[in-house]
Scaffold this motif. Structure first.
Motif, PDB file in Angstrom:
ATOM      1  N   GLU A   1      13.626  -2.910   9.039  1.00 49.57           N
ATOM      2  CA  GLU A   1      13.008  -3.984   8.258  1.00 49.57           C
ATOM      3  C   GLU A   1      11.508  -4.059   8.539  1.00 49.57           C
ATOM      4  OE1 GLU A   1      12.188  -6.710   5.578  1.00 49.57           O
ATOM      5  OE2 GLU A   1      14.089  -5.640   5.738  1.00 49.57           O
ATOM      6  N   LYS A   2      11.125  -3.927   9.803  1.00 51.80           N
ATOM      7  CA  LYS A   2       9.698  -3.908  10.139  1.00 51.80           C
ATOM      8  C   LYS A   2       9.003  -2.743   9.455  1.00 51.80           C
ATOM      9  CE  LYS A   2       9.904  -6.127  14.675  1.00 51.80           C
ATOM     10  NZ  LYS A   2       9.708  -5.927  16.122  1.00 51.80           N
ATOM     11  N   PHE A   3       9.653  -1.595   9.447  1.00 54.86           N
ATOM     12  CA  PHE A   3       9.072  -0.421   8.811  1.00 54.86           C
ATOM     13  C   PHE A   3       8.918  -0.637   7.309  1.00 54.86           C
ATOM     14  CE2 PHE A   3       9.564   3.752   6.743  1.00 54.86           C
ATOM     15  CZ  PHE A   3       8.428   4.375   7.242  1.00 54.86           C
ATOM     16  N   ARG A   4       9.953  -1.196   6.660  1.00 61.27           N
ATOM     17  CA  ARG A   4       9.865  -1.487   5.232  1.00 61.27           C
ATOM     18  C   ARG A   4       8.724  -2.462   4.944  1.00 61.27           C
ATOM     19  NH1 ARG A   4      15.498  -0.866   5.435  1.00 61.27           N
ATOM     20  NH2 ARG A   4      15.851  -3.048   5.953  1.00 61.27           N
ATOM     21  N   GLN A   5       8.573  -3.465   5.793  1.00 62.86           N
ATOM     22  CA  GLN A   5       7.484  -4.431   5.611  1.00 62.86           C
ATOM     23  C   GLN A   5       6.132  -3.754   5.785  1.00 62.86           C
ATOM     24  OE1 GLN A   5       7.769  -7.568   4.506  1.00 62.86           O
ATOM     25  NE2 GLN A   5       5.556  -7.599   4.436  1.00 62.86           N
ATOM     26  N   MET A   6       6.020  -2.881   6.770  1.00 63.08           N
ATOM     27  CA  MET A   6       4.769  -2.140   6.977  1.00 63.08           C
ATOM     28  C   MET A   6       4.466  -1.278   5.757  1.00 63.08           C
ATOM     29  SD  MET A   6       5.052  -1.071  11.033  1.00 63.08           S
ATOM     30  CE  MET A   6       4.203   0.431  10.732  1.00 63.08           C
ATOM     31  N   CYS A   7       5.489  -0.639   5.190  1.00 57.26           N
ATOM     32  CA  CYS A   7       5.291   0.187   3.991  1.00 57.26           C
ATOM     33  C   CYS A   7       4.837  -0.667   2.813  1.00 57.26           C
ATOM     34  CB  CYS A   7       6.570   0.945   3.647  1.00 57.26           C
ATOM     35  SG  CYS A   7       6.945   2.287   4.786  1.00 57.26           S
ATOM     36  N   ARG A   8       5.476  -1.837   2.644  1.00 59.07           N
ATOM     37  CA  ARG A   8       5.061  -2.748   1.567  1.00 59.07           C
ATOM     38  C   ARG A   8       3.613  -3.174   1.757  1.00 59.07           C
ATOM     39  NH1 ARG A   8      10.533  -4.691   1.931  1.00 59.07           N
ATOM     40  NH2 ARG A   8       9.920  -6.200   3.506  1.00 59.07           N
ATOM     41  N   ASN A   9       3.260  -3.535   2.981  1.00 58.44           N
ATOM     42  CA  ASN A   9       1.892  -3.961   3.264  1.00 58.44           C
ATOM     43  C   ASN A   9       0.904  -2.832   3.002  1.00 58.44           C
ATOM     44  OD1 ASN A   9       2.862  -6.458   4.026  1.00 58.44           O
ATOM     45  ND2 ASN A   9       2.749  -6.047   6.218  1.00 58.44           N
ATOM     46  N   ALA A  10       1.270  -1.612   3.383  1.00 60.16           N
ATOM     47  CA  ALA A  10       0.386  -0.466   3.165  1.00 60.16           C
ATOM     48  C   ALA A  10       0.194  -0.206   1.671  1.00 60.16           C
ATOM     49  CB  ALA A  10       0.943   0.774   3.854  1.00 60.16           C
ATOM     50  N   ARG A  11       1.268  -0.338   0.871  1.00 58.85           N
ATOM     51  CA  ARG A  11       1.156  -0.142  -0.574  1.00 58.85           C
ATOM     52  C   ARG A  11       0.254  -1.206  -1.198  1.00 58.85           C
ATOM     53  NH1 ARG A  11       6.656   1.311  -0.030  1.00 58.85           N
ATOM     54  NH2 ARG A  11       7.321  -0.795  -0.587  1.00 58.85           N
ATOM     55  N   VAL A  12       0.411  -2.438  -0.760  1.00 60.88           N
ATOM     56  CA  VAL A  12      -0.437  -3.520  -1.277  1.00 60.88           C
ATOM     57  C   VAL A  12      -1.892  -3.254  -0.904  1.00 60.88           C
ATOM     58  CG1 VAL A  12      -1.008  -5.970  -0.979  1.00 60.88           C
ATOM     59  CG2 VAL A  12       1.364  -5.275  -1.345  1.00 60.88           C
ATOM     60  N   GLU A  13      -2.121  -2.877   0.334  1.00 62.04           N
ATOM     61  CA  GLU A  13      -3.485  -2.584   0.783  1.00 62.04           C
ATOM     62  C   GLU A  13      -4.075  -1.406   0.000  1.00 62.04           C
ATOM     63  OE1 GLU A  13      -5.850  -1.509   4.921  1.00 62.04           O
ATOM     64  OE2 GLU A  13      -3.765  -2.148   4.998  1.00 62.04           O
ATOM     65  N   GLU A  14      -3.259  -0.394  -0.260  1.00 59.95           N
ATOM     66  CA  GLU A  14      -3.722   0.769  -1.020  1.00 59.95           C
ATOM     67  C   GLU A  14      -4.085   0.368  -2.447  1.00 59.95           C
ATOM     68  OE1 GLU A  14      -2.156   5.227  -2.232  1.00 59.95           O
ATOM     69  OE2 GLU A  14      -1.083   4.080  -0.719  1.00 59.95           O
ATOM     70  N   ARG A  15      -3.256  -0.467  -3.079  1.00 52.08           N
ATOM     71  CA  ARG A  15      -3.568  -0.936  -4.434  1.00 52.08           C
ATOM     72  C   ARG A  15      -4.862  -1.746  -4.443  1.00 52.08           C
ATOM     73  NH1 ARG A  15       2.081  -1.739  -4.881  1.00 52.08           N
ATOM     74  NH2 ARG A  15       1.839  -3.911  -4.280  1.00 52.08           N
ATOM     75  N   ASN A  16      -5.017  -2.629  -3.466  1.00 54.50           N
ATOM     76  CA  ASN A  16      -6.238  -3.436  -3.394  1.00 54.50           C
ATOM     77  C   ASN A  16      -7.460  -2.555  -3.190  1.00 54.50           C
ATOM     78  OD1 ASN A  16      -4.780  -5.781  -3.751  1.00 54.50           O
ATOM     79  ND2 ASN A  16      -4.669  -6.252  -1.575  1.00 54.50           N
ATOM     80  N   LEU A  17      -7.327  -1.555  -2.339  1.00 49.16           N
ATOM     81  CA  LEU A  17      -8.439  -0.639  -2.087  1.00 49.16           C
ATOM     82  C   LEU A  17      -8.778   0.145  -3.352  1.00 49.16           C
ATOM     83  CD1 LEU A  17     -10.402   0.422   0.005  1.00 49.16           C
ATOM     84  CD2 LEU A  17      -8.690   2.099   0.675  1.00 49.16           C
ATOM     85  N   ALA A  18      -7.764   0.580  -4.085  1.00 52.76           N
ATOM     86  CA  ALA A  18      -8.000   1.304  -5.339  1.00 52.76           C
ATOM     87  C   ALA A  18      -8.745   0.412  -6.331  1.00 52.76           C
ATOM     88  CB  ALA A  18      -6.683   1.795  -5.930  1.00 52.76           C
ATOM     89  N   LYS A  19      -8.378  -0.857  -6.382  1.00 49.96           N
ATOM     90  CA  LYS A  19      -9.067  -1.797  -7.273  1.00 49.96           C
ATOM     91  C   LYS A  19     -10.521  -1.983  -6.846  1.00 49.96           C
ATOM     92  CE  LYS A  19      -4.990  -4.443  -8.657  1.00 49.96           C
ATOM     93  NZ  LYS A  19      -4.302  -5.732  -8.563  1.00 49.96           N
ATOM     94  N   GLU A  20     -10.758  -2.081  -5.547  1.00 47.97           N
ATOM     95  CA  GLU A  20     -12.127  -2.223  -5.038  1.00 47.97           C
ATOM     96  C   GLU A  20     -12.959  -0.992  -5.363  1.00 47.97           C
ATOM     97  OE1 GLU A  20     -12.869  -3.685  -1.029  1.00 47.97           O
ATOM     98  OE2 GLU A  20     -10.819  -4.472  -1.007  1.00 47.97           O
ATOM     99  N   ILE A  21     -12.354   0.187  -5.201  1.00 51.91           N
ATOM    100  CA  ILE A  21     -13.066   1.434  -5.501  1.00 51.91           C
ATOM    101  C   ILE A  21     -13.428   1.476  -6.977  1.00 51.91           C
ATOM    102  CG2 ILE A  21     -12.756   3.949  -5.717  1.00 51.91           C
ATOM    103  CD1 ILE A  21     -11.179   3.810  -3.055  1.00 51.91           C
ATOM    104  N   GLU A  22     -12.474   1.122  -7.838  1.00 55.81           N
ATOM    105  CA  GLU A  22     -12.737   1.127  -9.273  1.00 55.81           C
ATOM    106  C   GLU A  22     -13.849   0.139  -9.627  1.00 55.81           C
ATOM    107  OE1 GLU A  22     -10.294   0.915 -13.490  1.00 55.81           O
ATOM    108  OE2 GLU A  22      -9.391   0.040 -11.697  1.00 55.81           O
ATOM    109  N   ALA A  23     -13.805  -1.039  -9.030  1.00 60.38           N
ATOM    110  CA  ALA A  23     -14.847  -2.037  -9.299  1.00 60.38           C
ATOM    111  C   ALA A  23     -16.210  -1.529  -8.841  1.00 60.38           C
ATOM    112  CB  ALA A  23     -14.502  -3.351  -8.601  1.00 60.38           C
TER     113      ALA A  23
END
Length: 134
Positions: free
Chosen positions: A26-48
């Motif tokens: 469960e901790k690993f799944r949460q870490m993966c979810r957090n990493a995906r969210v962070e990656e999406r946010n970073l992609a949005k920042e890069i695009e901006a």
């Protein structure tokens, strides 16, 4: 009796290990979810940031960036050319590349001239319109 007690201990130990494994999963799944969210946010920042750099470059050319109709029309015309004949596409890309290289060279020359001027006279000057500052 002794073997029954040992069997219960082993089963309990097995259950504890399974519980620990579930918690770790469960901790690993949460870490993966957090990493995906962070990656999406970073992609949005890069695009901006890319859009900001693009707009800054367009403004430095003197292009009327407030005229969206003109900007989109020119982009659509360029896309038509680039989607067309391969020879025309190659010529267009070469021409655009040359124009951009000329633009960058002029910006560098202006920057060098400003640097020379600011070294001669005291005080600081604002960056030129096409400069991308970090």
């Amino acid at each position: 009796m002794v073997s029954h007690v040992r069997l219960n201990r082993l089963k309990r130990k097995q259950e504890l290990l399974k519980q620990r494994q579930r918690e770790q999963e469960e901790k690993f799944r949460q870490m993966c979810r957090n990493a995906r969210v962070e990656e999406r946010n970073l992609a949005k920042e890069i695009e901006a940031e890319q859009y900001a750099v693009l707009i800054k470059q367009l403004k430095s050319t003197g292009f009327p960036v407030h005229n969206i109709t003109l900007l989109v029309g020119m982009a659509l015309k360029a896309k038509q050319i680039l989607d067309g004949d391969e020879e025309q596409k190659t010529r267009t890309i070469d021409e655009y590349t040359r124009l951009y290289q000329d633009f960058v060279e002029k910006q560098r020359q202006q920057e060098a001239a400003r640097a020379a001027t600011s070294a001669e006279s005291p005080g600081t000057y604002p960056p030129y319109p096409g400069e991308v500052t970090e």
